[in-house]
Design a protein around this motif. Structure first.
Motif, PDB file in Angstrom:
ATOM      1  N   MET A 104      67.842  64.759 -26.785  1.00 45.44           N
ATOM      2  CA  MET A 104      69.106  65.324 -27.253  1.00 45.44           C
ATOM      3  C   MET A 104      70.215  65.107 -26.227  1.00 45.44           C
ATOM      4  N   GLU A 105      71.392  64.786 -26.713  1.00 48.44           N
ATOM      5  CA  GLU A 105      72.579  64.723 -25.879  1.00 48.44           C
ATOM      6  C   GLU A 105      73.290  66.072 -25.917  1.00 48.44           C
ATOM      7  N   HIS A 106      74.363  66.185 -25.128  1.00 47.93           N
ATOM      8  CA  HIS A 106      75.056  67.465 -25.012  1.00 47.93           C
ATOM      9  C   HIS A 106      75.562  67.962 -26.359  1.00 47.93           C
ATOM     10  N   HIS A 107      76.190  67.095 -27.135  1.00 46.22           N
ATOM     11  CA  HIS A 107      76.744  67.554 -28.418  1.00 46.22           C
ATOM     12  C   HIS A 107      75.628  67.906 -29.412  1.00 46.22           C
ATOM     13  N   ASP A 108      74.430  67.293 -29.257  1.00 44.76           N
ATOM     14  CA  ASP A 108      73.297  67.655 -30.110  1.00 44.76           C
ATOM     15  C   ASP A 108      72.834  69.077 -29.810  1.00 44.76           C
ATOM     16  N   ARG A 109      72.787  69.411 -28.536  1.00 42.09           N
ATOM     17  CA  ARG A 109      72.338  70.750 -28.129  1.00 42.09           C
ATOM     18  C   ARG A 109      73.342  71.811 -28.561  1.00 42.09           C
ATOM     19  N   ILE A 110      74.629  71.471 -28.439  1.00 40.75           N
ATOM     20  CA  ILE A 110      75.658  72.403 -28.897  1.00 40.75           C
ATOM     21  C   ILE A 110      75.535  72.618 -30.402  1.00 40.75           C
ATOM     22  N   PHE A 111      75.327  71.557 -31.154  1.00 36.59           N
ATOM     23  CA  PHE A 111      75.156  71.688 -32.610  1.00 36.59           C
ATOM     24  C   PHE A 111      73.970  72.584 -32.925  1.00 36.59           C
ATOM     25  N   ASN A 112      72.838  72.374 -32.254  1.00 39.31           N
ATOM     26  CA  ASN A 112      71.650  73.188 -32.530  1.00 39.31           C
ATOM     27  C   ASN A 112      71.896  74.662 -32.220  1.00 39.31           C
ATOM     28  N   TYR A 113      72.630  74.938 -31.150  1.00 40.22           N
ATOM     29  CA  TYR A 113      72.953  76.335 -30.835  1.00 40.22           C
ATOM     30  C   TYR A 113      73.831  76.950 -31.910  1.00 40.22           C
ATOM     31  N   ARG A 114      74.861  76.224 -32.326  1.00 40.14           N
ATOM     32  CA  ARG A 114      75.758  76.754 -33.348  1.00 40.14           C
ATOM     33  C   ARG A 114      75.023  76.929 -34.676  1.00 40.14           C
ATOM     34  N   LEU A 115      74.140  75.984 -34.994  1.00 35.59           N
ATOM     35  CA  LEU A 115      73.346  76.104 -36.219  1.00 35.59           C
ATOM     36  C   LEU A 115      72.406  77.301 -36.156  1.00 35.59           C
TER      37      LEU A 115
ATOM     38  N   PRO B 253      68.533  71.079 -37.784  1.00 32.62           N
ATOM     39  CA  PRO B 253      68.778  70.806 -36.362  1.00 32.62           C
ATOM     40  C   PRO B 253      68.383  69.378 -35.972  1.00 32.62           C
ATOM     41  N   PHE B 254      68.949  68.940 -34.846  1.00 31.94           N
ATOM     42  CA  PHE B 254      68.467  67.726 -34.206  1.00 31.94           C
ATOM     43  C   PHE B 254      67.067  67.987 -33.655  1.00 31.94           C
ATOM     44  N   LEU B 255      66.226  66.963 -33.660  1.00 27.97           N
ATOM     45  CA  LEU B 255      64.932  67.092 -33.007  1.00 27.97           C
ATOM     46  C   LEU B 255      65.136  67.240 -31.504  1.00 27.97           C
ATOM     47  N   ILE B 256      64.217  67.947 -30.841  1.00 29.57           N
ATOM     48  CA  ILE B 256      64.401  68.317 -29.439  1.00 29.57           C
ATOM     49  C   ILE B 256      64.409  67.110 -28.513  1.00 29.57           C
TER      50      ILE B 256
ATOM     51  N   ARG C 150      76.014  65.401 -39.663  1.00 33.58           N
ATOM     52  CA  ARG C 150      75.512  66.245 -38.569  1.00 33.58           C
ATOM     53  C   ARG C 150      76.030  65.749 -37.218  1.00 33.58           C
ATOM     54  N   ARG C 151      76.019  64.439 -37.022  1.00 30.93           N
ATOM     55  CA  ARG C 151      76.506  63.873 -35.772  1.00 30.93           C
ATOM     56  C   ARG C 151      77.998  64.173 -35.596  1.00 30.93           C
ATOM     57  N   TYR C 152      78.737  64.068 -36.690  1.00 27.71           N
ATOM     58  CA  TYR C 152      80.164  64.359 -36.612  1.00 27.71           C
ATOM     59  C   TYR C 152      80.395  65.840 -36.274  1.00 27.71           C
ATOM     60  N   LEU C 153      79.613  66.731 -36.899  1.00 28.88           N
ATOM     61  CA  LEU C 153      79.746  68.155 -36.597  1.00 28.88           C
ATOM     62  C   LEU C 153      79.437  68.438 -35.133  1.00 28.88           C
ATOM     63  N   GLY C 154      78.425  67.744 -34.584  1.00 34.13           N
ATOM     64  CA  GLY C 154      78.106  67.915 -33.171  1.00 34.13           C
ATOM     65  C   GLY C 154      79.277  67.545 -32.277  1.00 34.13           C
ATOM     66  N   HIS C 155      79.945  66.445 -32.578  1.00 30.24           N
ATOM     67  CA  HIS C 155      81.120  66.046 -31.792  1.00 30.24           C
ATOM     68  C   HIS C 155      82.281  67.005 -32.022  1.00 30.24           C
ATOM     69  N   TYR C 156      82.429  67.489 -33.260  1.00 33.52           N
ATOM     70  CA  TYR C 156      83.504  68.447 -33.546  1.00 33.52           C
ATOM     71  C   TYR C 156      83.300  69.739 -32.760  1.00 33.52           C
ATOM     72  N   PHE C 157      82.052  70.218 -32.684  1.00 32.84           N
ATOM     73  CA  PHE C 157      81.775  71.470 -31.980  1.00 32.84           C
ATOM     74  C   PHE C 157      81.982  71.355 -30.472  1.00 32.84           C
ATOM     75  N   THR C 158      82.039  70.131 -29.935  1.00 30.58           N
ATOM     76  CA  THR C 158      82.323  69.958 -28.505  1.00 30.58           C
ATOM     77  C   THR C 158      83.769  69.534 -28.259  1.00 30.58           C
ATOM     78  N   SER C 159      84.543  69.452 -29.327  1.00 30.96           N
ATOM     79  CA  SER C 159      85.956  69.090 -29.187  1.00 30.96           C
ATOM     80  C   SER C 159      86.801  70.336 -28.950  1.00 30.96           C
ATOM     81  N   LYS C 160      88.057  70.126 -28.583  1.00 32.26           N
ATOM     82  CA  LYS C 160      88.965  71.250 -28.369  1.00 32.26           C
ATOM     83  C   LYS C 160      89.178  72.042 -29.651  1.00 32.26           C
TER      84      LYS C 160
END
Length: 366
Positions: A235-246, A229-232, A344-354
């Protein structure tokens, strides 16, 4: 509907009758002894029942001796013998780390279908199993909570089955040091791809190649083969989404450990055997857990976490019980490679994409 005898049998062995019969049939040749002129050998079924009751309930040897009318010193030999037999007969069949591209791909597809986390090949974590202080070891097995333990580290698939385990590291070890010295890390990060992980592939609805990986917590350094996970902080929006999905993908390993300990109560007690015997018992519990998942997959449905219609988590029955303790790690550490952080950063942006988002994720991070 189960009769009272069937319920009592299941409670004392943790195995459905059909699975008990299968295990007995396959190990009896390994544990059967010949009668001698001065002693009649114990039946294989009795040996298996003694061992399973010890694993299921954690009963000590004097208690088992009283129940089964077998001497405690004989019981100690029986438990070692039966655990060895179960491991020899079933380990290669039910707890084998994948080594082919097809096997890894099937696991990743399962994670994507059930937990909406693509390219994930397993969830990794470690737990302490309490033991009495082994003779002449000083503080070697003493963990950060002040008791003595052996570490069980495991990689788990999306169906709560153990794919790989490392049993027996002393309690003073942390997650990262155990993983860094394991054959799992060596295989996943091998330049020659000795585990035959699938080649990089674009995510659904996207065109950028992304590698396959396992997931863990912040104990493990991030790299292209392990996402954490991203450290707490900050965190930006896509970081939080990534942590939730992870966290949804990682939930399977927490549930697997919880179900394992809930079924086999010996893991929740302080084991009073030598480290070698403790390792055998822990390994046997994992093998039997996987056997149940393979033969009777619906058996644990009331124990694992579930998600209601609104995707809120309904805690599994195992969470109402005593649980295995996490292995110590420095939560603030953020070691790893730049390549891993970029993925990880790319996955965070992917998880917030359409292409990669799921409808409910935004409300889950509020």
């Amino acid at each position: 509907m189960k009769t009272e005898d069937e319920k009592a049998f299941f409670n004392s062995t943790r195995l459905p009758r059909g699975l008990y019969d299968e295990v007995l049939r396959r190990v009896e040749g390994r544990i059967e002894k010949k009668d001698t002129w001065y002693r009649t050998s114990l039946p294989p079924g009795l040996k298996l029942s003694i061992t399973l009751q010890h694993l299921a309930c954690g009963d000590n040897y004097p208690s088992l001796s009283y129940n089964f009318r077998v001497a405690p010193n004989t019981i100690s030999l029986i438990i070692n013998e039966v655990c060895d037999a179960i491991k020899a007969e079933f380990a290669a069949e039910v707890i084998q780390c994948p080594t082919t591209t097809e096997e890894w791909t099937a696991i990743a597809e399962q994670f994507e279908k059930r937990w909406q986390f693509p390219h994930c090949c397993g969830a990794l974590d470690g737990k302490h199993v309490a033991v009495t202080c082994p003779w002449n070891t000083g503080s070697e097995y003493r963990n950060y909570k002040g008791f003595f333990s052996i570490v069980l580290m495991a990689l788990v698939d999306a169906d709560y089955k153990f794919l790989w385990i490392d049993v027996g590291s002393d309690g003073s070890s942390n997650d990262a040091s155990i993983y860094n010295g394991s054959e799992l890390k060596e295989g996943l990060e091998s330049p020659n791809n000795i585990f035959n992980l699938p080649e990089e592939k674009s995510l659904p609805g996207d065109d950028v190649p992304v590698p396959y990986y396992i997931v863990g917590d912040n104990a493990f350094g991030i790299n292209k083969s392990l996402m954490n996970p991203f450290l707490i902080r900050n965190m930006e929006h896509h970081d939080r989404i990534f942590n939730y999905r992870l966290s949804r993908a990682r939930r399977v390993v927490e549930n697997a450990f919880g179900i394992l300990a809930h079924k086999f109560r010996v893991l929740l007690r302080t084991m009073n055997q030598r480290p070698g015997t403790c390792r055998k018992i822990i390994t046997t519990c994992v093998i039997l857990h996987n056997l149940i998942r393979l033969r009777y997959p619906a058996t644990h449905n009331n124990m694992m976490d579930l998600e209601e219609q609104n995707l809120n988590v309904i805690p599994g029955a195992w969470r109402n019980d005593k649980v295995l303790l996490d292995v110590y790690h420095e939560r603030a550490r953020n070691t790893g490679t730049q390549e891993g952080r970029q993925i990880r950063r790319y996955l965070g942006h992917y998880f917030t994409s359409k292409a990669g988002s799921v409808p409910w994720q935004d409300k889950m991070i509020l």
